[in-house]
Scaffold this active site. Structure first.
Site, PDB file in Angstrom:
ATOM      1  N   SER A 134       0.691  -9.178  -7.553  1.00 22.82           N
ATOM      2  CA  SER A 134       1.520  -8.558  -6.540  1.00 22.82           C
ATOM      3  C   SER A 134       2.029  -7.404  -7.393  1.00 22.82           C
ATOM      4  O   SER A 134       2.624  -7.683  -7.645  1.00 22.82           O
ATOM      5  CB  SER A 134       2.328  -9.079  -5.175  1.00 22.82           C
ATOM      6  OG  SER A 134       2.828  -8.782  -4.512  1.00 22.82           O
ATOM      7  N   GLY A 135       1.241  -6.135  -6.518  1.00 23.34           N
ATOM      8  CA  GLY A 135       1.646  -5.301  -7.184  1.00 23.34           C
ATOM      9  C   GLY A 135       1.194  -4.210  -8.283  1.00 23.34           C
ATOM     10  O   GLY A 135       1.245  -3.919  -7.903  1.00 23.34           O
ATOM     11  N   THR A 139      -4.705  -3.488  -3.532  1.00 20.29           N
ATOM     12  CA  THR A 139      -4.958  -3.047  -1.774  1.00 20.29           C
ATOM     13  C   THR A 139      -5.513  -1.897  -2.003  1.00 20.29           C
ATOM     14  O   THR A 139      -6.469  -0.821  -1.250  1.00 20.29           O
ATOM     15  CB  THR A 139      -3.672  -3.292  -1.178  1.00 20.29           C
ATOM     16  OG1 THR A 139      -3.234  -4.232  -0.683  1.00 20.29           O
ATOM     17  CG2 THR A 139      -4.032  -2.615   0.247  1.00 20.29           C
ATOM     18  N   SER A 193       2.520  -4.813   0.229  1.00 25.10           N
ATOM     19  CA  SER A 193       1.854  -6.323  -0.425  1.00 25.10           C
ATOM     20  C   SER A 193       1.387  -6.668   0.567  1.00 25.10           C
ATOM     21  O   SER A 193       1.420  -6.846   1.739  1.00 25.10           O
ATOM     22  CB  SER A 193       2.922  -7.521  -0.379  1.00 25.10           C
ATOM     23  OG  SER A 193       2.462  -8.483  -1.140  1.00 25.10           O
ATOM     24  N   GLY A 417      -2.368 -11.507  -4.595  1.00 21.21           N
ATOM     25  CA  GLY A 417      -2.282 -11.608  -5.580  1.00 21.21           C
ATOM     26  C   GLY A 417      -1.531 -12.785  -6.289  1.00 21.21           C
ATOM     27  O   GLY A 417      -0.976 -13.699  -5.404  1.00 21.21           O
TER      28      GLY A 417
END
Length: 947
Positions: A134-135, A139, A193, A417
């Site tokens: 994540s991050g 996206t 996120s 993620g």
């Protein structure tokens, strides 16, 4: 004696040893050459340390994309880099003949998938799996890929289809801000996120033009609507309407300035994703009009006011829980915005309906404070989940094409993620489970399957060890006992279960599993799962309730009674649904849990991925602070180890990513035999892989083997021939394509040469035929013209004969008297002798043809043949009249025949002058000085001795 090497003093032993290590490290791969390596398979040696140093060197040089064999590694720059995603750069990668020769980029992967769809070698659907923590930038990567496909796949020729393609492209791009507004949120690790998974299917027709798209979502984290972790926010859409609403809309939605909502934490934080106008404009482009948008935002405002509804403990189980402080105003506002009766809403939240007995008697029981809060949260999650699903259906209906209008697709998978927070629950378990499945898909597809295929095909191959996460998947979803099966069993038992009991049951049932750990120092009941990306501790409190995801039937009936048009659409009154919501006795259907539904959707997704050719983009987060130009080696190293990137590099460096069956290889490259001489090796000749030429007698025909070996011997590049497939590298495939293009160019030249020769021969035959036709036509026209001239000449000759007869008649009358005189004189002269017959005939001809002699004498010089004849005829065109109209003047005082001339006046008169025809009594023939013109010519031609 001290020595200086590269500017360092080697006199000190300690410093000299350190310098030696630095020199050796610089020799193996210094910073300068490392940042120029576009592929991690080229580092030497391939270890975690060298790979990490290469990525760090490239990240410092603002180079964020690096190839790792079949995988693209993408480092999050944490800063805007507009020139890296410009339309000009998209066109450059799309127009490049070999995009692999350009710098690594996500556009390279996009262009490769787009060209593979058009390929004639096994044209199959393509998919791109974007994975990472994540991050890490998943996206953003998916968004840029959608823009790239919308640009390169929307270029039709006709103006009408171009407008249609532009509309589809704009709708596909407009779906992104809507999905992000309603499905993304700010977490501890990422400001944007994704709290859901999505698989975007870009649909292409036979001409590789984008005709539509379809979006499929997975596991929306709807619990975030009513429960946010510390220092995290709710979904973006709530902050957009809170900050971006106009003054009249604030009055309508009951959102005054400075209002506080318990479900809207940290409203003072301003993010780039809080742009309300972008979301409204995107919804308008997708066909969601302004009144429908107003209903959507009004319902969301009603959910915010519903979150301010708090209950107090009644202290008496027979009494419903009272509202706290000003919660009555929040209930009233929420009921007004949702179109619900206030009393019915409050009663549904505080009183539970129970049916029991054979007669299904209805009992009403007040709920506890915790149950009231749970029912309130359940109502909000139910409304938001239905609204999200409805938006996805609207997007699909707007951008999806009919099944007969597309043939292939490119799939783009963007999932949440890997996550590990201080407090992890069912949402994190499902998210990490999905990442485990995707990692297992990557391992099964590329690492394990590729090495096993080499062994089956008979290639000399040494296996590379890799980290297989199958034991972890067996722990989560295995049979007969796993974490998911235990959770589902607890839901089916429908009994109160404490967190400690669930922990004890999991530990006792799954004892001995290597991937299960214990949280010995945790104050709360929990268990630890050793994921491929690291260990994660999950709290058992609330797992069963979240897995059940119960929706009380009275809540559904309440929403079906709403007067709001949107809620009427989201919750239609369905008698069958009502009967299913109220099962009774032993006929109750099995509970469909959240884990079961998520597992089924995940299996369906993996089936789609297995039917496509996958491509992988690994997103790496350089640091957890989301700051630019900061590279934390420890964090990046853990991500590289978790995703098995080093094993991927090892296999990619030594392996053959391109595998083509013999039949398909021959169909595409059999024309390469033109590059080789006609000598063909035997059907059992050696195979170019060096020792693996033994073919089973029933697998391939002898002719097929002979053709295949002809092609392989004609190539200088290394190809490895297996039992059923041909293995090659990317460079070999490029060489094959160049050779194929060369042969096709030669064939095209031969065809052009033959066509030109045929065309020249045809034109020559046509030219000869045209010449013959023109000659025949000219001959016919000349004959016709000559026939007309002959007819005119006949008329002229007839007129000339008439004129000659007339002139002869006039001359005879004029010469009657002279002839009589001559005859009398001749009779009186005995010494005169008669002329010879030849001269007599000649004098007669001269008498008759002297005018023609005059005409020929006066004709133009150099005129011959037929034109001379025409000149003669033209010279003889004299007026024709009756013999009586011509006045004849005689002069008998002169001897001989006098000449006859036509006067230039209107009537023809004759002047008697000395004629060239003179009859001399003493001369037997005419004298030369008395004969002129044509008469002289005739006399000369009839002289004795004239040839």
């Amino acid at each position: 004696m001290a020595q200086w090497i590269n500017g360092h003093d080697s006199g000190s032993d300690a410093h000299g040893g350190e310098t030696l290590r630095e020199d050796l490290q610089e020799f193996l791969g210094g910073e300068a050459p490392l940042q120029q390596l576009d592929d991690l398979t080229k580092v030497n040696p391939v270890t975690l340390e060298t790979v990490l140093r290469c990525l760090q060197a490239r990240y410092t040089a603002d180079t964020f994309y690096t190839n790792a064999g079949c995988t693209l590694v993408a480092l999050n720059p944490f800063k805007p880099v507009p020139q890296l995603y410009s339309p000009e750069l998209m066109r450059e990668y799309h127009a490049a003949s070999q995009p692999q020769t350009l710098k690594p980029h996500i556009f390279t992967v996009g262009e490769q998938t787009y060209r593979n769809v058009r390929s004639l070698i096994e044209p199959v659907n393509q998919s791109i799996v974007v994975s990472g923590e994540s991050g890490a930038g998943k996206t953003w990567t998916s968004r840029c890929l959608m823009k790239f496909y919308a640009m390169v796949a929307a270029s039709p020729t006709s103006w009408e289809s171009h407008k249609v393609a532009e509309r589809i492209e704009q709708r596909i791009l407009n779906s992104t801000p809507i999905m992000e507004a309603f499905g993304n949120a700010c977490t501890l690790r990422n400001n944007n996120s994704s709290r859901f998974g999505k698989f975007i299917q870009l649909q292409l027709n036979g001409a590789q033009q984008m005709t539509g798209a379809a979006v499929q979502t997975y596991l929306l984290e709807k619990t975030r609507v009513a429960c946010q972790a510390p220092n995290e926010r709710n979904f973006h859409i709530f902050y957009q309407i809170y900050k971006g609403a106009r003054a009249d809309e604030r009055v309508q939605w009951r959102l005054p300035e400075g209002a506080t909502f318990s479900w809207l934490p940290h409203p003072e934080r301003t993010l780039e994703e809080d742009c309300f106008e972008v979301t409204r404009e995107a919804m308008l482009h997708l066909g969601i009009d302004a009144p429908t948008q107003n209903n959507i935002f009004q319902a969301l405002a009603g959910l915010l006011h519903l979150g301010n509804t708090r209950f107090a403990d009644s202290g008496n189980e027979a009494q419903p829980c009272p509202l706290v402080d000003d919660a009555q105003c929040s209930v009233r506002t929420s009921a007004l915005l949702l179109g619900l009766p206030e009393d019915h809403l409050l009663e549904t939240l505080r009183i539970r309906t129970i049916r029991a007995g054979r007669d299904q008697q209805v009992f009403r029981k007040p709920c506890s404070q915790a149950e009231c809060n749970t029912r309130r949260d359940c109502l909000a999650k139910l409304v938001y989940a239905r609204l999200f699903d409805w938006l996805v259906s609207v997007i699909n209906s707007s951008i999806c094409a009919t099944p007969d209008s597309w043939t292939t697709f490119i799939g783009l998978l963007d999932v949440y993620g890997f996550e590990s927070f201080p407090n992890n629950s069912l949402e994190q378990l499902c998210i990490n489970y999905a990442n485990e499945k995707l990692q297992q898909h990557f391992v099964a597809h590329y690492l394990r399957a590729q090495q096993e295929e080499y062994a089956v095909e008979g290639l000399a191959w040494s296996f590379v060890s890799y980290q297989d996460n199958q034991p972890c998947l067996d722990l989560i979803e295995g049979s007969p006992v796993s974490i998911c099966s235990l959770l589902n069993e607890e839901c089916r038992l429908n009994r109160p279960s404490s967190a400690a009991q669930l922990q004890t049951r999991i530990e006792s049932a799954l004892t001995g599993r290597a991937r299960l750990g214990r949280a010995r120092l945790s104050p709360d009941p929990s268990f630890v799962v050793l994921h491929y990306a690291g260990p994660v501790r999950y709290r058992t409190a609330g797992l069963v309730e979240k897995n059940k995801d119960p929706v009380p039937p009275e809540l559904t009936r309440l929403l079906q009674q709403s007067q709001d048009p949107l809620l009427k659409l989201l919750f239609p009154a369905d008698p069958e649904e009502k009967s299913q919501e109220e099962p009774c006795g032993q006929n109750r259907a099995p509970v469909l849990t959240v884990v079961s539904k998520f597992k089924a959707s995940l299996e369906q997704l993996l089936q789609v991925l297995h039917s496509t050719t996958p491509h992988y983009i690994r997103c790496i987060k350089p640091n957890s602070q989301a700051q630019a130009q900061i590279f934390h080696r420890e964090e990046v190293l853990s991500q590289l180890e978790a995703c098995g990137l080093v094993e991927t590099i090892h296999i990619s460096a030594a392996g053959f990513p391109i595998r083509v069956s013999h039949q398909n290889f021959l169909e595409r490259y059999k024309l390469l035999r033109r590059l080789r001489p006609a000598t063909t090796p035997g059907p059992h000749g050696p195979c170019p892989d060096g020792g693996h030429s033994e073919w089973p007698p029933c697998t391939e025909p002898a002719m097929l083997r002979g053709l295949l070996q002809d092609i392989l011997h004609a190539l200088p590049a290394p190809l490895h021939c297996g039992r059923t497939k041909v293995f090659m590298t990317d460079s070999t495939l490029e060489l094959l394509e160049r050779r194929r293009a060369q042969v096709l160019e030669q064939c095209a030249r031969h065809i052009q040469r033959g066509w030109r020769r045929h065309r020249c021969r045809t034109q020559a035959r046509q030219r000869r035929a045209a010449v013959l036709i023109q000659a025949a036509v000219r001959s016919w026209l000349t004959r016709k013209h000559i026939q007309r001239l002959h007819a005119a000449a006949t008329i002229i000759k007839r007129a000339w004969r008439e004129w000659r007869i007339r002139m002869a008649f006039l001359a005879s009358e004029e010469l009657d008297g002279v002839e009589e005189k001559h005859s009398s004189q001749t009779s009186c002269s005995p010494s005169s002798s008669p002329l010879p017959p030849a001269q007599t005939r000649l004098q007669g001809a001269i008498t008759r043809l002297w005018p023609l002699g005059l005409a020929l004498a006066n004709a133009a010089v150099g005129v011959h043949g037929f034109q001379r004849k025409l000149v003669v005829f033209a010279c003889l065109q004299l007026p024709v009249g009756s013999p009586r109209s011509c006045a004849v003047q005689t002069a008998q005082e002169q001897a001989g025949v006098l000449s006859i001339r036509a006067l230039p006046q209107g009537s023809i008169r004759f002047h008697c002058r000395k004629s060239p025809l003179r009859y001399a009594d003493t001369c037997p023939g005419p004298s030369p000085d008395s004969v002129t013109g044509f008469n002289q010519i005739l006399l000369e031609r009839h002289r004795p001795g004239h040839v």
